[in-house]
Design a protein around this motif. Sequence first.
Motif, PDB file in Angstrom:
ATOM      1  N   PRO A 286       0.825  -1.214   0.000  1.00  0.00           N
ATOM      2  CA  PRO A 286       0.000   0.000   0.000  1.00  0.00           C
ATOM      3  C   PRO A 286       0.858   1.264   0.000  1.00  0.00           C
ATOM      4  CG  PRO A 286      -0.795  -1.567   1.637  1.00  0.00           C
ATOM      5  CD  PRO A 286       0.526  -2.079   1.143  1.00  0.00           C
ATOM      6  N   PRO A 287       0.588   2.170  -0.948  1.00  0.00           N
ATOM      7  CA  PRO A 287       1.383   3.405  -1.017  1.00  0.00           C
ATOM      8  C   PRO A 287       1.107   4.310   0.174  1.00  0.00           C
ATOM      9  CG  PRO A 287      -0.373   3.401  -2.684  1.00  0.00           C
ATOM     10  CD  PRO A 287      -0.440   2.093  -1.990  1.00  0.00           C
ATOM     11  N   SER A 288       2.132   5.046   0.570  1.00  0.00           N
ATOM     12  CA  SER A 288       1.942   5.953   1.717  1.00  0.00           C
ATOM     13  C   SER A 288       1.243   7.230   1.264  1.00  0.00           C
ATOM     14  CB  SER A 288       3.288   6.295   2.351  1.00  0.00           C
ATOM     15  OG  SER A 288       4.084   6.976   1.395  1.00  0.00           O
ATOM     16  N   ILE A 289       0.531   7.837   2.195  1.00  0.00           N
ATOM     17  CA  ILE A 289      -0.115   9.131   1.937  1.00  0.00           C
ATOM     18  C   ILE A 289       0.719  10.177   2.674  1.00  0.00           C
ATOM     19  CG2 ILE A 289      -2.219  10.498   2.253  1.00  0.00           C
ATOM     20  CD1 ILE A 289      -3.773   7.815   2.235  1.00  0.00           C
ATOM     21  N   SER A 290       1.523  10.920   1.925  1.00  0.00           N
ATOM     22  CA  SER A 290       2.489  11.822   2.570  1.00  0.00           C
ATOM     23  C   SER A 290       2.124  13.297   2.408  1.00  0.00           C
ATOM     24  CB  SER A 290       3.871  11.603   1.949  1.00  0.00           C
ATOM     25  OG  SER A 290       3.847  11.987   0.577  1.00  0.00           O
ATOM     26  N   TRP A 291       1.099  13.597   1.569  1.00  0.00           N
ATOM     27  CA  TRP A 291       0.748  15.001   1.236  1.00  0.00           C
ATOM     28  C   TRP A 291       1.990  15.740   0.724  1.00  0.00           C
ATOM     29  CZ3 TRP A 291      -4.465  16.060   1.637  1.00  0.00           C
ATOM     30  CH2 TRP A 291      -5.217  15.126   2.371  1.00  0.00           C
ATOM     31  N   HIS A 292       2.826  14.996   0.020  1.00  0.00           N
ATOM     32  CA  HIS A 292       4.116  15.502  -0.466  1.00  0.00           C
ATOM     33  C   HIS A 292       3.960  16.799  -1.272  1.00  0.00           C
ATOM     34  CE1 HIS A 292       8.175  15.333  -2.080  1.00  0.00           C
ATOM     35  NE2 HIS A 292       7.695  15.415  -3.294  1.00  0.00           N
ATOM     36  N   GLY A 293       2.915  16.886  -2.073  1.00  0.00           N
ATOM     37  CA  GLY A 293       2.718  18.061  -2.923  1.00  0.00           C
ATOM     38  C   GLY A 293       2.594  19.358  -2.146  1.00  0.00           C
ATOM     39  N   LEU A 294       2.109  19.267  -0.901  1.00  0.00           N
ATOM     40  CA  LEU A 294       1.927  20.485  -0.093  1.00  0.00           C
ATOM     41  C   LEU A 294       3.248  21.204   0.154  1.00  0.00           C
ATOM     42  CD1 LEU A 294      -0.727  19.831   2.711  1.00  0.00           C
ATOM     43  CD2 LEU A 294      -0.716  21.675   1.033  1.00  0.00           C
ATOM     44  N   ARG A 295       4.334  20.431   0.234  1.00  0.00           N
ATOM     45  CA  ARG A 295       5.640  21.068   0.491  1.00  0.00           C
ATOM     46  C   ARG A 295       6.029  21.968  -0.682  1.00  0.00           C
ATOM     47  NH1 ARG A 295       6.515  16.072   3.020  1.00  0.00           N
ATOM     48  NH2 ARG A 295       7.762  15.092   1.385  1.00  0.00           N
ATOM     49  N   ASP A 296       5.735  21.511  -1.897  1.00  0.00           N
ATOM     50  CA  ASP A 296       5.950  22.348  -3.087  1.00  0.00           C
ATOM     51  C   ASP A 296       5.184  23.660  -2.976  1.00  0.00           C
ATOM     52  OD1 ASP A 296       7.482  20.555  -4.460  1.00  0.00           O
ATOM     53  OD2 ASP A 296       6.252  20.577  -6.263  1.00  0.00           O
ATOM     54  N   ILE A 297       3.938  23.529  -2.574  1.00  0.00           N
ATOM     55  CA  ILE A 297       3.053  24.689  -2.514  1.00  0.00           C
ATOM     56  C   ILE A 297       3.581  25.701  -1.497  1.00  0.00           C
ATOM     57  CG2 ILE A 297       0.648  25.451  -2.220  1.00  0.00           C
ATOM     58  CD1 ILE A 297       1.252  23.335  -4.473  1.00  0.00           C
ATOM     59  N   GLN A 298       4.028  25.178  -0.349  1.00  0.00           N
ATOM     60  CA  GLN A 298       4.562  26.084   0.682  1.00  0.00           C
ATOM     61  C   GLN A 298       5.809  26.805   0.180  1.00  0.00           C
ATOM     62  OE1 GLN A 298       4.798  22.995   3.586  1.00  0.00           O
ATOM     63  NE2 GLN A 298       2.735  23.369   4.389  1.00  0.00           N
ATOM     64  N   ALA A 299       6.648  26.090  -0.578  1.00  0.00           N
ATOM     65  CA  ALA A 299       7.862  26.714  -1.132  1.00  0.00           C
ATOM     66  C   ALA A 299       7.486  27.797  -2.147  1.00  0.00           C
ATOM     67  CB  ALA A 299       8.738  25.659  -1.791  1.00  0.00           C
ATOM     68  N   ILE A 300       6.523  27.499  -2.997  1.00  0.00           N
ATOM     69  CA  ILE A 300       6.077  28.487  -4.001  1.00  0.00           C
ATOM     70  C   ILE A 300       5.471  29.708  -3.298  1.00  0.00           C
ATOM     71  CG2 ILE A 300       4.334  28.900  -5.810  1.00  0.00           C
ATOM     72  CD1 ILE A 300       4.794  25.882  -6.604  1.00  0.00           C
ATOM     73  N   GLN A 301       4.693  29.442  -2.267  1.00  0.00           N
ATOM     74  CA  GLN A 301       4.063  30.537  -1.517  1.00  0.00           C
ATOM     75  C   GLN A 301       5.128  31.477  -0.942  1.00  0.00           C
ATOM     76  OE1 GLN A 301       1.621  29.233   1.768  1.00  0.00           O
ATOM     77  NE2 GLN A 301       0.590  31.205   1.961  1.00  0.00           N
ATOM     78  N   ALA A 302       6.208  30.889  -0.423  1.00  0.00           N
ATOM     79  CA  ALA A 302       7.291  31.707   0.148  1.00  0.00           C
ATOM     80  C   ALA A 302       8.045  32.447  -0.955  1.00  0.00           C
ATOM     81  CB  ALA A 302       8.242  30.814   0.936  1.00  0.00           C
ATOM     82  N   THR A 303       8.367  31.745  -2.055  1.00  0.00           N
ATOM     83  CA  THR A 303       9.132  32.357  -3.153  1.00  0.00           C
ATOM     84  C   THR A 303       8.409  33.567  -3.728  1.00  0.00           C
ATOM     85  OG1 THR A 303      10.051  30.196  -3.731  1.00  0.00           O
ATOM     86  CG2 THR A 303      10.187  31.903  -5.414  1.00  0.00           C
ATOM     87  N   TYR A 304       7.097  33.433  -3.920  1.00  0.00           N
ATOM     88  CA  TYR A 304       6.334  34.508  -4.580  1.00  0.00           C
ATOM     89  C   TYR A 304       5.579  35.395  -3.591  1.00  0.00           C
ATOM     90  CZ  TYR A 304       7.546  32.307  -8.963  1.00  0.00           C
ATOM     91  OH  TYR A 304       8.259  31.801 -10.031  1.00  0.00           O
ATOM     92  N   GLN A 305       5.866  35.174  -2.290  1.00  0.00           N
ATOM     93  CA  GLN A 305       5.283  35.996  -1.215  1.00  0.00           C
ATOM     94  C   GLN A 305       3.765  36.141  -1.391  1.00  0.00           C
ATOM     95  OE1 GLN A 305       7.819  39.519  -1.576  1.00  0.00           O
ATOM     96  NE2 GLN A 305       9.129  38.725   0.041  1.00  0.00           N
ATOM     97  N   MET A 306       3.110  34.990  -1.496  1.00  0.00           N
ATOM     98  CA  MET A 306       1.657  34.970  -1.661  1.00  0.00           C
ATOM     99  C   MET A 306       1.005  34.762  -0.294  1.00  0.00           C
ATOM    100  SD  MET A 306       1.424  32.724  -5.142  1.00  0.00           S
ATOM    101  CE  MET A 306      -0.310  33.056  -5.452  1.00  0.00           C
ATOM    102  N   ALA A 307       0.125  35.661   0.064  1.00  0.00           N
ATOM    103  CA  ALA A 307      -0.505  35.594   1.386  1.00  0.00           C
ATOM    104  C   ALA A 307      -1.451  34.397   1.494  1.00  0.00           C
ATOM    105  CB  ALA A 307      -1.268  36.888   1.663  1.00  0.00           C
ATOM    106  N   ASP A 308      -2.062  34.017   0.392  1.00  0.00           N
ATOM    107  CA  ASP A 308      -3.108  33.001   0.427  1.00  0.00           C
ATOM    108  C   ASP A 308      -2.727  31.767  -0.388  1.00  0.00           C
ATOM    109  OD1 ASP A 308      -5.414  31.544   0.487  1.00  0.00           O
ATOM    110  OD2 ASP A 308      -6.692  33.047  -0.439  1.00  0.00           O
ATOM    111  N   MET A 309      -2.539  30.646   0.299  1.00  0.00           N
ATOM    112  CA  MET A 309      -2.165  29.401  -0.377  1.00  0.00           C
ATOM    113  C   MET A 309      -3.243  28.949  -1.369  1.00  0.00           C
ATOM    114  SD  MET A 309      -1.301  25.689   1.262  1.00  0.00           S
ATOM    115  CE  MET A 309       0.136  26.104   2.228  1.00  0.00           C
ATOM    116  N   ASN A 310      -4.493  29.336  -1.137  1.00  0.00           N
ATOM    117  CA  ASN A 310      -5.586  28.926  -2.028  1.00  0.00           C
ATOM    118  C   ASN A 310      -5.444  29.492  -3.435  1.00  0.00           C
ATOM    119  OD1 ASN A 310      -7.060  27.284  -0.263  1.00  0.00           O
ATOM    120  ND2 ASN A 310      -7.929  29.068   0.732  1.00  0.00           N
ATOM    121  N   LEU A 311      -4.562  30.489  -3.597  1.00  0.00           N
ATOM    122  CA  LEU A 311      -4.362  31.069  -4.927  1.00  0.00           C
ATOM    123  C   LEU A 311      -3.331  30.280  -5.744  1.00  0.00           C
ATOM    124  CD1 LEU A 311      -4.424  34.898  -4.110  1.00  0.00           C
ATOM    125  CD2 LEU A 311      -6.293  33.431  -4.851  1.00  0.00           C
TER     126      LEU A 311
END
Length: 377
Positions: A286-311
């Motif tokens: 059974p594959p693990s559920i790591s929510w790995h993609g969220l780490r990408d999103i957090q990095a992008i949010q920091a790089t582009y200084q986006m206040a809202d992750m939903n964007l």
Amino acid sequence: MEDWRFRAIEEPQPLGSYPPSDVTFLLKDISHIQLEVALDARERAIQSGTHYSEMLPKEHLPSSEYMNLYHETLKLSARKVAVSVGAVAEIIRAKKGTNTVLVSLARAGTPVGILIKRYLQDIHQLNLPHYSLSIIRGKGIDENALLYMLQKHPEANLQFIDGWTGKGAIRKVLTQACDKMAKDYGIILDDDLAVLADPGHCTDMFGTREDFLIPSACLNSTVSGLMSRTVLRDDLIGPTDFHGSKYYKEWLEHDQSTHFIETIVPYFSQVSEEAQAIAKDMLLHPPSISWHGLRDIQAIQATYQMADMNLIKPGVGETTRVLLRRVPWRILVDRMDNPHIRHILLLAEARGVPVEVYPGLTYSCCGLIQSVKGDAE
């Protein structure tokens, strides 16, 4: 606690352009109501606090160039889609058994649910009931639709189905909805979500974790049975109603919904052994559920200084949606020659949206929405 078995729920009306044998839409027809809002005005409203489910984006028919690309993509990826469908269908069959109801999350889940239903029919002569219902971030699942299915199929297992995962927001809404059903009605439901592609690593029921282009993501209603996004507004949807949707009958001559299904289905017999091998391996390990993609999103949010992750909308499917019905700010891609993003580049060029390479991206691409302010879809 209310005895839900006796709740009076109206029978669903025939809706959509799919044959009734493929799917029953548990949706209220609100085709007569004008709900479409121009993209810019809708974006301002959403980011100013209006919930996205209270209005609809204005849909446009794609250009002939875009439709040519869609058909070319469909031809190239039909077998790959069929393998993913088969793998997911085999996992559902193994985990849930023959007494299962397929429950697609409208609307991206609907064509996928139909394909899974058709695969099980063709390969295993298993004819499972299939419904499509509404689930909305920030508002939850359509409980009347769930109760309707449970009244009709009291002993059955429900299997929720969607097209793909992005950040995993809908998976979280589904988990909350299942918790609420347990608390309010004493109904225990599996919150597992079956998808064709899980690049966000949010589920363990998937065909692949590659962020590949599922061709049905390229189009709006014209590949979803001519149904609009789902709508939930107190003045339109009563306490005993299903969530609402519009049926765009006027686009029948442009409809690709059945053509999409009929392009994939012929591959099932030739891919079933491969699909069974993939499913067997995933059931054994059974594959693990790591929510790995969220780490990408957090990095992008920091790089582009986006206040809202939903964007930030990750993945091919979500990026396509950004370009079709939001106000995009920029598109990030893992590499410019990725074959899964050709339609993305075409749409971005048509709308004058800058495209940037973001090295090391888990996803093929991400769509960043223009910030006006506040919350997002």
